[in-house]
Motif scaffolding. Structure first.
Motif, mmCIF file in Angstrom:
data_model
loop_
_atom_site.group_PDB
_atom_site.id
_atom_site.type_symbol
_atom_site.label_atom_id
_atom_site.label_comp_id
_atom_site.label_asym_id
_atom_site.label_seq_id
_atom_site.Cartn_x
_atom_site.Cartn_y
_atom_site.Cartn_z
ATOM 1 N N TRP A 1 2.207 8.312 1.328
ATOM 2 C CA TRP A 1 1.843 7.271 2.271
ATOM 3 C C TRP A 1 0.388 7.454 1.278
ATOM 4 C CZ3 TRP A 1 4.223 6.073 6.416
ATOM 5 C CH2 TRP A 1 5.125 6.987 7.516
ATOM 6 N N ARG B 1 -0.172 3.101 4.442
ATOM 7 C CA ARG B 1 0.837 2.338 4.158
ATOM 8 C C ARG B 1 2.367 3.419 3.483
ATOM 9 N NH1 ARG B 1 1.473 -2.500 3.236
ATOM 10 N NH2 ARG B 1 -0.528 -3.145 3.382
ATOM 11 N N ASP C 1 -5.872 -1.847 9.411
ATOM 12 C CA ASP C 1 -5.581 -1.363 8.322
ATOM 13 C C ASP C 1 -3.935 -0.633 9.031
ATOM 14 O OD1 ASP C 1 -6.907 -0.365 6.757
ATOM 15 O OD2 ASP C 1 -7.234 1.610 6.935
ATOM 16 N N HIS D 1 -1.779 -3.690 9.379
ATOM 17 C CA HIS D 1 -0.952 -4.071 8.225
ATOM 18 C C HIS D 1 -0.264 -3.782 8.110
ATOM 19 C CE1 HIS D 1 -5.367 -6.381 6.706
ATOM 20 N NE2 HIS D 1 -4.242 -7.201 7.987
ATOM 21 N N THR D 2 -0.231 -1.836 8.079
ATOM 22 C CA THR D 2 0.259 -0.781 7.811
ATOM 23 C C THR D 2 1.463 -0.892 8.637
ATOM 24 O OG1 THR D 2 -0.977 0.794 8.016
ATOM 25 C CG2 THR D 2 -0.815 -0.426 6.141
#
Length: 890
Positions: free
Chosen positions: A312, A317, A869, A872-873
């Motif tokens: 990761w 991500r 974060d 988005h991930t």
């Protein structure tokens, strides 16, 4: 959890060793006691636990075992725990001595005339028959008994996929052995009922919120506020913040009442202040057992029970996953230069990879699952530990250098010291061993009462921490001296790691929590958010993040930058009162355990005062900080020096003394009592004046800032201001509820009152009502002004502390206590706040005063910077939420 437990007579030891070796070779986990019999109490406890945690029970029948007191005890334990019994015959015996309990079972014969291979194959078939059923049976029995011991609390019930699996097992297991127990059936049924009730409750809340949202945008904001608070309280921190941001954005579009605006901003401010969960990494299909940051802190490696390894980015991500093992991954590690990876697996191998996922070498040689792997600081040597009880040292080319033995049971953890001169191993034999890199055993650390699951060296290599199934962590010097024991987890401690600066420890537990400690053993913070065993921990090299891996399939990232909350443990009963010294360098606390304690700001007890014969109800420093006065349920007041020397005892009240206060010049003390009176004393203990106008118990009393007046409150709801000569200067209208706490503002112009109806009232000294603060859900136990006088704090039976502006706005709600918050006070500089509770703790926390002044737009920016974060991930974020923070400046 072992596949089988073997019970045998010591005269059959040779046979059992041969059988054990074959079973281990066939990758079956076996629990067998090779040691001489220990003291009876210890032996029985260990044996009972071994049987309880094994899936099946082998009884090696011989004339000796059939008459052995110990073997018969083990058989009784197995029957009591409803284990499937597998009788083996290893030599001829007289049938008359056979225990009656074994008569109903079909034996497997390993006698000399029988074919060993055929018998072994039959045994394996029996062991493997319905093995998953037996494993689940054992696990559910353990969980059900834990639920029973907890007085059937809902916290211990099954949830989600665990419950679904248990329901399927119960249906399928009706005709299997061992049969589901009545307790297991009750446990599953209770879990079903609880989940249904919870689903119903949340459904009702959601439906209410939806109806309100459709009625008006104003109602939608209110519903989002309720939902965010509920999620945050339920330890769904990130989802709670996301929901609070939605409420804040909707607030900007709506025109709600001023009170709703204040409540929305206060909720968002509270979550932004208290949130610690930075991100949640999800991708593994089953539990995550190990996690490790790369040396530069930009990557994170994880290994799971699904046999996969994931890489990761720091922002969460998923970069890649790779497979190569045939069984669950127990440990993952980066090399010191970050170019290589090592993985250890239950498939009896460890593997070396490049960071891009390219497989390099397989380290094969262990006879059972490999539990741990560690690179030496130079990166040239790899150490592995295994269930087979051995350690192996390897080169980076995969060549075996050395095999080390010494532990009597499987090895759970291995780690090199920072200087590379030593490495440590923790074992199921309850010991930790320190080895030289030449393979020589240096010393054995003995002290745990359970298996050692994890070991960690401090960054300077001078300390070693060990985590154990006995629910403790121990700190040792590297020369083997035990320095400290850390206790606080409710179940096995499965992991321990030092922070990069070496000043803190993080621990993981099967109680689903992660705890942060200082090296004095003080618990600094508990991270709650996982809902199953936490098995892996890793600090980021910069010390700002802590990653935790759990059987709930999640990896949580926690912020360490914002753990400005410290919990002080030391009292054995309620902590009724807390106050700062005038110089702000220490705290005094009074407890129902009849003691007064003085603490420094690092949470260490400096002094303990003993002498009172009943609970301590109130405690105060003199204005110069040299004296301490304490009031007690023993009807007395005691005056102490700061170092704990008792100067004198004030006697005169006929019932318990509820509260006291020093005059501003430090020359007098005023006290109030359950006898309905107030007394003013000089420091020699002489009564200067008695005030007796109240008609009920007097709960609270305080001097005015100029020392010329006294304010008091009573159980009957009355509040009075007195002149020093005993004349009543002001009588406030009697309230409808008890007034538990009353105090002057620093300028002496206002009075704050906290009452049994959950309200806080602000009054002028002339009797005029100025503000009514509503928000607490239960009795307010204490109110106090900040030193600047521009803010109020209140503590309540509802377990919260609230901060208020004097215009009636709720600024923030502080949580953390698990029972009534009895008392709250500001530090002299107004930068910190301390609270005491019926949960026996004191919480000391830094206040973010800048945060208290931020407006809605600024709070939305802070909140969005925190969750970007995650939005988005995380693969499970709703697509509509991914754009939630678009247009909000970062």
């Amino acid at each position: 959890m072992a596949d089988v437990f073997i019970s045998y007579s010591r005269k059959d030891k040779a046979f059992v060793r041969a059988l054990y070796a074959h079973l281990i070779t066939l990758d079956r986990e076996v629990w067998v006691d090779w040691q001489d019999i220990a003291p009876a109490s210890e032996w029985k406890l260990e044996i009972k636990r071994g049987i309880e945690l094994a899936n099946k029970f082998i009884f090696v029948i011989s004339s000796d075992s059939a008459q052995s007191e110990h073997c018969l005890y083990e058989l009784e334990c197995a029957i009591a725990h409803h284990k499937q019994i597998i009788p083996l015959v290893c030599r001829d015996l007289v049938e008359e001595v056979l225990p009656a309990e074994l008569a109903q079972y079909q034996w497997i014969s390993f006698c000399s005339d029988d074919d060993f291979g055929t018998a072994l194959q039959k045994l394996i078939e029996v062991i493997d028959s319905d093995l998953e059923h037996s494993r689940i049976h054992a696990r559910l029995k353990f969980r059900a008994e834990e639920w029973e011991r907890s007085d059937r609390q809902s916290d211990f019930l099954l949830r989600g996929t665990e419950l679904t699996e248990a329901q399927q097992w119960l249906i399928a297991g009706a005709s299997k052995s061992p049969k589901p127990l009545a307790l297991q059936q009750d446990f599953i049924a209770a879990s079903q009922d609880w989940q249904h009730q919870e689903a119903t409750r949340w459904k009702e809340l959601y439906e209410i919120a939806e109806r309100e949202r459709k009625r008006a945008e104003v109602a939608e904001v209110d519903a989002l506020n309720l939902s965010s608070q509920a999620l945050f309280t339920a330890n769904e921190q990130i989802r709670g913040l996301v929901t609070a941001i939605k409420a804040g954005k909707n607030l900007k579009r709506a025109e709600p009442p001023i009170e709703m605006q204040r409540r929305t901003i206060a909720t968002l401010r509270q979550i932004v202040y208290e949130i610690r969960n930075v991100n949640s990494l999800q991708g593994h299909r089953s539990g995550v057992r190990s996690v490790h940051f790369s040396p530069d802190g930009q990557l994170l490696l994880s290994g799971g029970s699904d046999g996969s390894v994931w890489l990761w980015s720091r922002n969460g991500r998923a970069l890649r996953s790779f497979n190569g093992h045939d069984d669950l991954i127990r440990c993952v590690r980066f090399s010191p230069d970050g170019q290589f990876l090592a993985t250890a697996s239950s498939d009896r191998t460890a593997k070396l990879w490049r960071v891009n996922g390219e497989w390099l070498h397989t380290l094969a040689g262990h006879k059972a699952g490999v539990t741990s792997v560690s690179f030496s600081p130079s990166g040239h040597v790899v150490a592995t530990g295994s269930i087979d009880g051995t350690l192996k040292l390897w080169t980076l080319d995969g060549e075996l250098v050395q095999t080390l033995t010494g532990h009597s049971r499987g090895i759970n953890s291995v780690e090199f010291s920072p200087n590379g001169q030593f490495f440590a191993s923790g074992s199921g034999d309850f010991t930790t061993k320190i080895w030289g890199v030449d393979g020589q055993e240096q010393r054995t650390l003995v002290g745990h009462e359970g298996w050692v699951d994890s070991v960690s060296f401090s960054p300077d290599g001078q300390l070693l921490a060990t985590a154990s199934g006995d629910r403790t962590v121990k700190l040792w010097s590297v020369d083997g001296q035990e320095l400290k024991t850390l206790s606080g987890h409710r179940s096995d401690v499965t992991g321990v790691r030092f922070s990069p600066d070496g000043l803190r420890l993080a621990t993981a537990s099967s109680d689903a929590t992660v705890k942060l400690w200082n090296l004095d053993g003080q618990e600094l913070h508990t991270f709650v958010g996982h809902n199953d065993w936490v098995r892996g921990l890793s600090f980021s090299p910069d010390g700002l993040l802590l990653a935790s891996a759990s059987s709930d399939r999640n990896i949580h990232l926690w912020s360490l930058h914002r753990t400005g909350l410290q919990t002080l443990f030391g009292h054995s009963d309620w902590v009724g009162n807390v106050c700062f010294s005038p110089d702000g360098q220490c705290l005094a606390t009074g407890s129902s355990d009849c003691t007064v304690k003085i603490w420094n700001l690092q949470g260490q007890v400096l002094e303990t005062f003993k002498g009172h014969q009943n609970w301590i109800s109130s405690i105060r420093f003199s204005p110069d900080g040299q004296l301490i006065a304490s009031a007690s349920g023993d009807h007395t007041i005691r005056l102490w020096t700061r170092d704990g020397r008792r100067l004198r005892t004030f006697s005169g009240h006929r019932r318990w003394v509820n509260c006291l206060s020093f005059s501003p010049n430090g020359q007098q003390i005023v006290s109030c009592s359950g006898d309905g009176t107030i007394k003013r004393w000089d420091l020699e203990g002489q009564v200067l004046q008695t005030y007796a106008d109240h008609q009920d118990q007097v709960y609270s009393v305080a001097f005015s800032p100029d020392g010329q007046q006294i304010v008091s409150s009573a159980r009957d709801g009355s509040v009075r201001i007195w002149n020093l000569d005993g004349q009543v200067a002001q009588v406030f209208p009697t309230l409808d509820a008890t007034v538990m706490s009353v105090c002057f503002s620093p300028d002496g112009q206002r009075i704050a009152m906290g009452g049994g109806d959950g309200s806080v009232k602000l009054m002028g000294t002339d009797g005029q009502a100025l503000q009514n603060f509503l928000g607490h859900k239960a009795t307010v136990r204490c109110v106090c002004f900040s030193p600047s006088g521009n803010m109020l704090a209140s503590s309540s039976v509802d377990r919260t502390i609230k901060l208020w502006s004097l215009d009636g706005r709720e600024l923030q709600t502080l949580t953390g206590h698990t029972d009534w918050v009895n008392n709250v006070c500001f530090s002299p500089d107004g930068q910190s706040i301390a609270s005491s509770s019926r949960d026996r703790t004191v919480i000391l926390r830094k206040l973010d005063l800048n945060l208290l002044s931020l407006n809605l737009d600024q709070l939305l920016t802070l909140g969005c910077n925190w969750v970007r974060d995650y939005l988005h991930t995380n693969p499970y974020v709703e697509e509509s939420d991914r754009l939630l923070c678009e247009g909000i400046a970062d």
